[in-house]
Design an enzyme around this catalytic site. Structure first.
Site, PDB file in Angstrom:
ATOM      1  N   GLY A  67      53.426  48.413  60.322  1.00  0.00           N
ATOM      2  CA  GLY A  67      53.853  46.809  60.184  1.00  0.00           C
ATOM      3  C   GLY A  67      55.273  46.335  60.299  1.00  0.00           C
ATOM      4  O   GLY A  67      56.020  47.275  61.057  1.00  0.00           O
ATOM      5  N   ALA A  68      55.654  45.313  60.060  1.00  0.00           N
ATOM      6  CA  ALA A  68      57.214  44.768  60.251  1.00  0.00           C
ATOM      7  C   ALA A  68      57.895  45.326  59.048  1.00  0.00           C
ATOM      8  O   ALA A  68      57.559  45.354  58.082  1.00  0.00           O
ATOM      9  CB  ALA A  68      56.928  43.256  60.441  1.00  0.00           C
ATOM     10  N   MET A  69      59.038  45.404  59.733  1.00  0.00           N
ATOM     11  CA  MET A  69      60.193  46.072  58.608  1.00  0.00           C
ATOM     12  C   MET A  69      61.540  45.436  58.896  1.00  0.00           C
ATOM     13  O   MET A  69      61.983  45.464  59.944  1.00  0.00           O
ATOM     14  CB  MET A  69      60.112  47.485  58.928  1.00  0.00           C
ATOM     15  N   GLU A  70      62.192  45.027  57.966  1.00  0.00           N
ATOM     16  CA  GLU A  70      63.367  43.935  57.953  1.00  0.00           C
ATOM     17  C   GLU A  70      64.556  44.882  58.092  1.00  0.00           C
ATOM     18  O   GLU A  70      65.682  44.585  57.556  1.00  0.00           O
ATOM     19  CB  GLU A  70      63.583  43.188  56.817  1.00  0.00           C
ATOM     20  N   ASN A  71      64.506  46.105  58.748  1.00  0.00           N
ATOM     21  CA  ASN A  71      65.797  46.762  59.020  1.00  0.00           C
ATOM     22  C   ASN A  71      67.033  45.931  59.399  1.00  0.00           C
ATOM     23  O   ASN A  71      66.847  45.138  60.300  1.00  0.00           O
ATOM     24  CB  ASN A  71      65.584  47.965  59.958  1.00  0.00           C
ATOM     25  N   HIS A  99      59.915  35.573  57.739  1.00  0.00           N
ATOM     26  CA  HIS A  99      59.803  36.309  56.599  1.00  0.00           C
ATOM     27  C   HIS A  99      61.100  37.441  56.807  1.00  0.00           C
ATOM     28  O   HIS A  99      62.007  37.807  55.984  1.00  0.00           O
ATOM     29  CB  HIS A  99      58.463  37.091  56.476  1.00  0.00           C
ATOM     30  N   GLU A 100      60.829  38.260  57.889  1.00  0.00           N
ATOM     31  CA  GLU A 100      62.089  39.135  58.163  1.00  0.00           C
ATOM     32  C   GLU A 100      63.163  38.576  58.120  1.00  0.00           C
ATOM     33  O   GLU A 100      64.133  39.416  57.496  1.00  0.00           O
ATOM     34  CB  GLU A 100      61.506  40.014  59.532  1.00  0.00           C
ATOM     35  N   HIS A 118      65.127  38.007  54.780  1.00  0.00           N
ATOM     36  CA  HIS A 118      65.541  39.483  54.368  1.00  0.00           C
ATOM     37  C   HIS A 118      66.945  39.729  54.535  1.00  0.00           C
ATOM     38  O   HIS A 118      67.787  40.575  53.941  1.00  0.00           O
ATOM     39  CB  HIS A 118      64.545  40.605  54.626  1.00  0.00           C
TER      40      HIS A 118
HETATM   41 ZN   LIG Z   1      59.555  41.454  53.020  1.00  0.00          ZN
END
Ligand SMILES: [Zn+2]
Ligand SMILES: *[C@@H]1O[C@H](CO)[C@@H](O)[C@H](O)[C@H]1NC(C)=O
Ligand SMILES: *[C@@H]1O[C@H](CO)[C@@H](O)[C@H](O)[C@H]1NC(C)=O
Ligand SMILES: *[C@@H]1O[C@H](CO)[C@@H](O)[C@H](O)[C@H]1NC(C)=O
Ligand SMILES: *[C@@H]1O[C@H](CO)[C@@H](O)[C@H](O)[C@H]1NC(C)=O
Length: 962
Positions: free
Chosen positions: A346-350, A382-383, A386
């Site tokens: 998935g997507a990840m907000e690094n 969304h990301e 964050h």
């Molecule tokens: Zn999130």
């Protein structure tokens, strides 16, 4: 965590029999989930528990290293981390990386123990110990007495000969080697094939507890530090990390020609937001936002065919929106976003380097649908939210995860709306979050949003925090808060919170405090209790109320809404399941002043109406509650819908339908009253109310599609859908144009899918001719991407072996994952039992259907009325084989059990289900144990529901289809 989703799973789970076709696209496209949320879906089904384990009994382990939390004696200040991933396996066939790290720690409490996270790393020995400790400045480091690893708590423990002194700083140095496995955890390897060539990318996923698998570190969100990163990599690759690359130098290390890339020091940040990537990807960039470099990275082919353009186009505006909304500039010097092939996790907000699965970032102008585009916009939004909320200011510990994820899940709609103002995307939260989580939160097995810090310790407990309640209920209650405070006050509080705690950590009450200050600093603003007291009711107790308004008297009452009125509540609430409920409402079309319901019951005289006047509560669906009325008012609302439905907003129309159907399920109102809310649909053209109705009618279809009720239901729905079908035929100039409205493109799918399955004249011919054209010229698919799922399913349902085999060939040749998945679900729509049986057999052959797709394929087949008994027989006959073959993670047994038992609703079927359980006790049910119990419970409930409702549902459909 970012939004991630297993498209195939969703299709199986959310798929409506009715809109069999339409939903595939819609679900695949519109709903984005994070990894854990998707995992939980398996057990969620129609609304099972949320996968959260009971509160553990506290115990105090003897030694500090037996606890899961770090001691408070040392804090990290900064790290030098060097990593060298090998993209080719070593002599033993293993992919690996090597690295070294120096961390500066400050001692804040005297101690002779140094405890740091380290998991699955082989540490180089220095004089028999796992690390080297030196003093910084004046400090001298005590000698190491002993050092060891604790596997259970994932710690490296270093026992010193004497104590570290408070205020002094030390450097802990380690060298290590780890496996670059394809396990999606920590620093890992992702493989894909391009033009027949197998390629390897080294990438990372640290959230929640995997940074410790990459290098020894203080791996808790509050242990923020500065990271100076260096990556060693092959000369034909590029290295990326959170900070901007500031230097590259080619050299020879250990006899290997390499490139060494160094990065600017990061801001103070949490370990779970780190990212390290080595690939041969290329980028496109923009500098449209001043002082900020925005880049989109992907495979060269994807970038060359302009698939990154759309994401690049929306990123700038979305970042600008947040800068304004948060009143805080983007905290970093660059924003990288990268699409990884085969990135199921998935997507990840690094921070500064957000990772995405390809379908969440890449838009193919030819192959992608509108829904794909919407997914990209909302996931990116969304990301990026964050980057401030979560990354700049971080919650102290994982128990408050709901605030981080709920917030991003709410404001993602605002950012997306700014980037695509014509989409009305903000309305979508009603379907994708509010209604969705109502279904889970209405069960006695739900749980509160908020948990105490002590209740969340182990990696497994942390992982459980990523669930629908955290994301969707979090989003819904924060939206309610913003609505009752008003957006200017809400954003004032948010901005003050972010600016106060920048680069630091908080607990959720810090946010309430800043919002409260914003309220107090706003002249004329009044709320009946503090933000803290109001919100506690929504976060510390599970569930939500149904508010009943009696317009004959003006009395209002609230009651905990439980879908099953007989369910037993074993979770007490300090607030006795009452809430402080902000009720926005209107009288006969005129907005009224918001009313606060603060007790179980009160009286609000203005809500007393008579004659032609009507009351509608929860306007704009601003509140997280359901509404019921006295019968007179219900009838006035229904008659309004029939005469002038546009007097109510789109989402309130959807809400009336969803409330009515759920109130009926809970036996608060009659089933026929709920069904009556669908009568006006013959005039409805908007997507959200239709979708709301179809999702609710799905249960009726499942319960009755093998009985005489179905004929009547079909006639009724045919009558209702016909005008919508004609409408789309007209606005698309006889199906030659794409509707201009964003949601119209979704509703066109509903119109076609349902019209075809209900037998509307002209529909079948239309679909067949499109599909035929494609069969005649396989290199030119004339079906618009928006309609493909619907058309494939219907055409295969109407067709025979020729249509099926063509789909199979196209499936095997598909180069785009989303295209393959549309075909795979379409093939489950055939009505020919032998084709379905053959397809079932294919699911056991990994050369035909990939292992990870086996469950969802069986699930699709079970959704088909002809396929259901075949799938049920198939699974029963092969249970022990399936269980042995796929016992691991790749086969989701609970999802499977959920899927094949959904329609069971007779005494005989219940007996069969029990027999299945008995017969296979010796084999076991593994992860499906709970799902099986729930299936038995649900079947029992279905039998009861059908017995109570069949006769009058039949009569109603008969009367209404005339
Ligand atoms: Zn999130
Ligand atoms: C990382 O770089 C910063 C800025 O140059 C420096 O202050 C810090 O000491 C470095 N960290 C380590 C562990 O050397
Ligand atoms: C971190 O790296 C920098 C640059 O190579 C070096 O000057 C510094 O001494 C290192 N810090 C530590 C604590 O080793
Ligand atoms: C770490 O050491 C163990 C035991 O010697 C070995 O089996 C494993 O392969 C090593 N891991 C790596 C990445 O080299
Ligand atoms: C991106 O924006 C440019 C300039 O406005 C526009 O021409 C292009 O069509 C957009 N690309 C996509 C895929 O939306």
């Amino acid at each position: 965590m970012g939004k991630v989703y297993y498209v195939s799973k969703h299709v199986g789970l959310g798929l409506l029999v009715l809109a069999v076709t339409a939903l595939v696209t819609i679900i695949a496209l519109s709903i984005a989930y994070d990894k854990e949320r998707a995992k939980n879906q398996d057990t969620l089904g129609d609304g099972a528990a949320d996968g959260t384990t009971p509160v553990p009994t506290p115990f105090t382990p003897k030694e500090p290293w037996d606890r899961y939390r770090l001691p408070v004696s040392l804090v990290p200040v900064s790290y030098n981390v060097t990593l060298w991933p090998r993209l080719k396996p070593g002599a033993d066939g293993m992919y690996f990386f090597t690295g070294k790290s120096a961390v500066v720690v400050r001692c804040v409490k005297e101690t002779d123990l140094l405890i740091i996270h380290s998991n699955k790393l082989n540490l180089t020995s220095f004089n028999g110990h796992h690390a080297v400790l030196t003093g910084l400045g004046q400090a001298t480091a005590p000698a190491i007495q002993n050092s060891w690893l604790v596997v259970k708590t994932e710690f490296l423990v270093i026992q010193l000969r004497s104590r570290l002194s408070v205020g002094a700083s030390y450097v802990l140095y380690t060298e290590f080697k780890g496996e670059l496995a394809d396990d999606l955890e920590g620093f890992y390897r992702s493989e894909y094939t391009e033009d027949g060539v197998r390629k390897v990318v080294a990438t990372s996923q640290m959230q929640a507890t995997y940074a410790r698998k990459t290098f020894p570190c203080f791996d808790e969100p509050a242990m923020k530090a500065v990271f100076n990163v260096t990556i060693i990599h092959d000369q034909d690759t590029v290295a990326l990390s959170n900070g901007m690359e500031i230097g590259t130098a080619d050299s020879v290390i250990d006899g290997v020609s390499v490139r060494v890339t160094t990065f600017e020091p990061t801001e103070r940040m949490s370990t779970y937001l780190l990212a390290f990537i080595v690939s041969d990807f290329v980028n496109i960039k923009s500098t449209q936002n001043k002082n900020l470099l925005i880049r989109i990275w992907a495979r060269r082919k994807a970038i060359d065919s302009r698939q990154g353009d759309y994401a690049l186009n929306v990123t700038g505006p979305i970042l600008q929106f947040y800068e304004q909304y948060f009143n805080a500039t983007y905290p970093l010097s660059k924003s990288d976003q990268i699409a990884l092939p085969d990135f199921n996790a998935g997507a990840m907000e690094n921070w500064g380097l957000v990772t995405y699965r390809e379908t969440a970032l890449l838009f193919d102008p030819i192959m992608s649908s509108t829904g794909n585009k919407e997914t990209i916009t909302t996931v990116v939004s969304h990301e990026l939210a964050h980057m401030w909320f979560g990354n700049l200011v971080t919650l102290q510990w994982w128990n408050d995860l709901w605030l981080n994820e709920g917030f991003a899940s709410y404001v993602e709609y605002l950012g997306a709306d700014y980037a695509e103002p014509t989409w009305s995307i903000k309305d979508k939260i009603i379907l994708s979050d509010v209604h969705k989580v109502f279904a889970v939160d209405a069960l006695a097995s739900s749980h509160p949003l908020s948990r105490r810090e002590e209740e969340v310790n182990t990696p497994a407990q942390i992982s459980e925090m990523f669930n629908t309640i955290s994301y969707s209920k979090g989003a819904a209650v924060l939206r309610m808060l913003s609505e009752f405070l008003t957006e200017p006050v809400f954003t004032k509080g948010i901005s003050s919170y972010l600016n106060t705690f920048a680069f630091g950590n908080t607990v959720y009450t810090d946010l309430w405090d800043h919002l409260q200050q914003a309220v107090e600093n706003t002249p004329g603003m009044h709320i009946p209790h503090t933000v803290h007291d109001i919100m506690n009711r929504w976060t510390l107790q599970m569930g939500f109320p149904v508010v009943t308004i009696d317009t004959r008297t003006g009395s209002i009452t609230q009651k905990h809404f439980l879908l099953d009125p007989d369910s037993v509540l074993d979770r007490p609430s300090q607030f006795n399941y009452t809430w402080f409920v902000p009720i926005k409402w209107m009288k006969t079309g005129v907005e009224q002043q918001q009313h606060w319901l603060l007790q179980e019951t009160d009286s609000h005289i203005p809500m007393r109406v008579s004659g032609e006047d009507w009351v509608l509560a929860n306007t704009n669906v601003a509140g997280y509650f359901r509404v019921n009325y006295d019968l007179d008012n219900w009838h006035r609302l229904l008659s309004l819908l029939n005469t002038n439905h546009q007097a109510l907003s789109i989402i309130n129309r959807a809400q009336i339908i969803d409330d009515a159907f759920n109130l009926a399920r809970a036996k608060i109102i009659n089933t026929t009253l709920a069904l009556t809310t669908t009568k006006y649909l013959s005039k409805e053209r908007d997507y959200i109310p239709w979708e709301s109705a179809l999702r609710n009618l799905d249960y009726y279809i499942l319960m009755f599609d093998r009985t005489e009720v179905y004929g009547a239901l079909q006639l009724y729905l045919k009558k209702q859908i016909q005008p919508l079908f004609e409408h789309f035929k007209t606005i698309t100039a006889n199906w030659t144009k794409v509707p201009t409205g964003h949601t119209d493109q979704y509703n066109q799918n509903n119109a076609i899918g349902i019209a075809c399955s209900m037998g509307v004249q002209g529909c079948g011919e239309l679909i067949k001719s499109w599909y035929r054209q494609w069969m005649e010229n396989p290199h030119h698919n004339p079906i618009h991407p928006n309609l493909k799922s619907t058309v494939y399913c219907s055409a295969i349902a109407f067709g025979g072996v020729e249509e099926w085999d063509f789909a199979w060939r196209m499936f095997k040749n598909a180069t785009l994952a989303s295209e393959a998945s549309r075909l795979r679900s379409g093939m489950a729509c055939t009505k020919a039992p032998w084709l379905l049986n053959r397809y079932l057999e294919y699911t056991l052959d990994p050369t035909k259907i990939r292992k990870q797709d086996a469950t969802s394929t069986i699930h699709y087949i079970a959704r088909n009325i002809v396929g259901m008994p075949l799938a049920w027989n198939f699974v029963r006959a092969r249970w022990s084989y399936l269980f042995k073959q796929y016992g691991g993670r790749s086969f989701s047994f609970s999802g499977l059990i959920n899927g094949i038992t959904k329609r069971l609703s007779t005494e005989f079927e219940l007996q069969e289900l029990m027999k299945f359980k008995e017969d296979n006790l010796h084999v076991g049910f593994g992860s499906a144990t709970m799902a099986l119990e729930q299936a038995i419970e649900k079947t029992t409930a279905n039998i009861k529901w059908v017995a109570e409702n069949k006769a009058h549902v039949l009569k109603w459909f008969n009367d209404e289809s005339k």
